[in-house]
Scaffold this motif. Structure first.
Motif, PDB file in Angstrom:
ATOM      1  N   SER A 275       0.727  -1.080   0.007  1.00 50.64           N
ATOM      2  CA  SER A 275      -0.048   0.054   0.047  1.00 50.64           C
ATOM      3  C   SER A 275       0.595   1.385  -0.059  1.00 50.64           C
ATOM      4  O   SER A 275       0.594   2.165  -0.833  1.00 50.64           O
ATOM      5  N   THR A 276       1.744   1.196   0.697  1.00 51.02           N
ATOM      6  CA  THR A 276       2.787   2.414   1.049  1.00 51.02           C
ATOM      7  C   THR A 276       3.239   2.689  -0.303  1.00 51.02           C
ATOM      8  O   THR A 276       3.428   3.889  -0.744  1.00 51.02           O
TER       9      THR A 276
ATOM     10  N   GLU B 153       0.928   3.846  -3.176  1.00 53.31           N
ATOM     11  CA  GLU B 153       0.632   5.303  -2.943  1.00 53.31           C
ATOM     12  C   GLU B 153       1.913   6.114  -3.375  1.00 53.31           C
ATOM     13  O   GLU B 153       1.609   7.255  -4.042  1.00 53.31           O
ATOM     14  N   GLN B 154       2.757   5.937  -2.982  1.00 55.86           N
ATOM     15  CA  GLN B 154       4.151   6.657  -3.457  1.00 55.86           C
ATOM     16  C   GLN B 154       4.222   6.727  -4.896  1.00 55.86           C
ATOM     17  O   GLN B 154       4.749   7.733  -5.669  1.00 55.86           O
TER      18      GLN B 154
ATOM     19  N   GLU C  30       1.533   8.723  -6.669  1.00 58.41           N
ATOM     20  CA  GLU C  30       1.831  10.147  -6.559  1.00 58.41           C
ATOM     21  C   GLU C  30       2.979  10.731  -7.455  1.00 58.41           C
ATOM     22  O   GLU C  30       3.044  11.835  -7.931  1.00 58.41           O
TER      23      GLU C  30
ATOM     24  N   TRP D 244      -0.828  10.193 -10.470  1.00 56.74           N
ATOM     25  CA  TRP D 244      -2.186   9.491 -10.577  1.00 56.74           C
ATOM     26  C   TRP D 244      -2.751   9.384 -12.025  1.00 56.74           C
ATOM     27  O   TRP D 244      -3.756   9.492 -12.231  1.00 56.74           O
TER      28      TRP D 244
ATOM     29  N   ILE E  44      -7.352  -1.151  -2.893  1.00 57.40           N
ATOM     30  CA  ILE E  44      -7.099   0.417  -2.751  1.00 57.40           C
ATOM     31  C   ILE E  44      -7.952   0.975  -3.918  1.00 57.40           C
ATOM     32  O   ILE E  44      -8.771   2.034  -3.401  1.00 57.40           O
TER      33      ILE E  44
ATOM     34  N   MET F 133      -7.503   6.770  -1.977  1.00 63.23           N
ATOM     35  CA  MET F 133      -6.311   7.207  -1.796  1.00 63.23           C
ATOM     36  C   MET F 133      -5.982   8.275  -2.939  1.00 63.23           C
ATOM     37  O   MET F 133      -5.377   9.275  -2.941  1.00 63.23           O
ATOM     38  N   GLU F 134      -6.610   8.143  -4.129  1.00 59.51           N
ATOM     39  CA  GLU F 134      -6.502   9.174  -5.318  1.00 59.51           C
ATOM     40  C   GLU F 134      -7.065  10.430  -4.690  1.00 59.51           C
ATOM     41  O   GLU F 134      -6.585  11.592  -4.871  1.00 59.51           O
TER      42      GLU F 134
ATOM     43  N   LYS G  42      -7.262  11.644  -1.698  1.00 62.58           N
ATOM     44  CA  LYS G  42      -6.273  12.178  -0.732  1.00 62.58           C
ATOM     45  C   LYS G  42      -5.032  12.816  -1.440  1.00 62.58           C
ATOM     46  O   LYS G  42      -4.593  13.915  -1.205  1.00 62.58           O
ATOM     47  N   PHE G  43      -4.618  12.171  -2.578  1.00 58.50           N
ATOM     48  CA  PHE G  43      -3.825  12.854  -3.540  1.00 58.50           C
ATOM     49  C   PHE G  43      -4.396  14.079  -4.214  1.00 58.50           C
ATOM     50  O   PHE G  43      -3.565  15.229  -4.086  1.00 58.50           O
TER      51      PHE G  43
END
Length: 127
Positions: free
Chosen positions: A18-19, A22-23, A26, A30, A83, A113-114, A116-117
């Motif tokens: 997951s980490t 996300e990285q 980003e 995306w 996710i 997650m998107e 949040k970005f």
């Protein structure tokens, strides 16, 4: 084989996926057109070798076992799918709507997650 690992180790593996996902997302803004699973896997391999304490806890036999890698690939796909299917929260959607109105912007997003970005991206434009 993956399923026989201790619970804490399996959780750590999922968190690392997951980490890094996300990285990676980003890093590519995306942009789905830029997504490349091989690039993501390379970034994840660097992460597990340099930052993931769980990787050192695996025996060399497990690390070399092809069935472990097959199960790990399935876990990566499962985690990414989870996710991508997690809906943005109501609060995120309201925040994005307000920020987009403020910036006269209309970016789309499809998961938590998107979202949040996008919020972080729009807030950085405000500063």
């Amino acid at each position: 084989m993956l399923h026989s690992l201790p619970s804490g180790l399996k959780i750590s593996i999922s968190r690392s996926i997951s980490t890094v996902f996300e990285q990676y997302m980003e890093k590519i803004g995306w942009d789905e057109k830029k997504y490349n699973i091989e690039d993501f896997i390379k970034q994840w391999q660097v992460y597990i070798n340099e930052h993931a304490s769980w990787y050192d806890k695996l025996s060399d036999d497990i690390k070399k076992d092809p069935s472990f890698h097959e199960e790990l690939a399935a876990k990566i796909n499962e985690t990414i799918q989870k996710i991508l299917s997690e809906a943005p929260t109501d609060e995120q959607m309201k925040t994005i709507e307000n920020l987009q109105r403020k910036h006269n912007n209309k970016d789309s997003y499809s998961c938590k997650m998107e979202a949040k970005f996008l919020i972080n991206s729009l807030k950085s434009k405000t500063k």
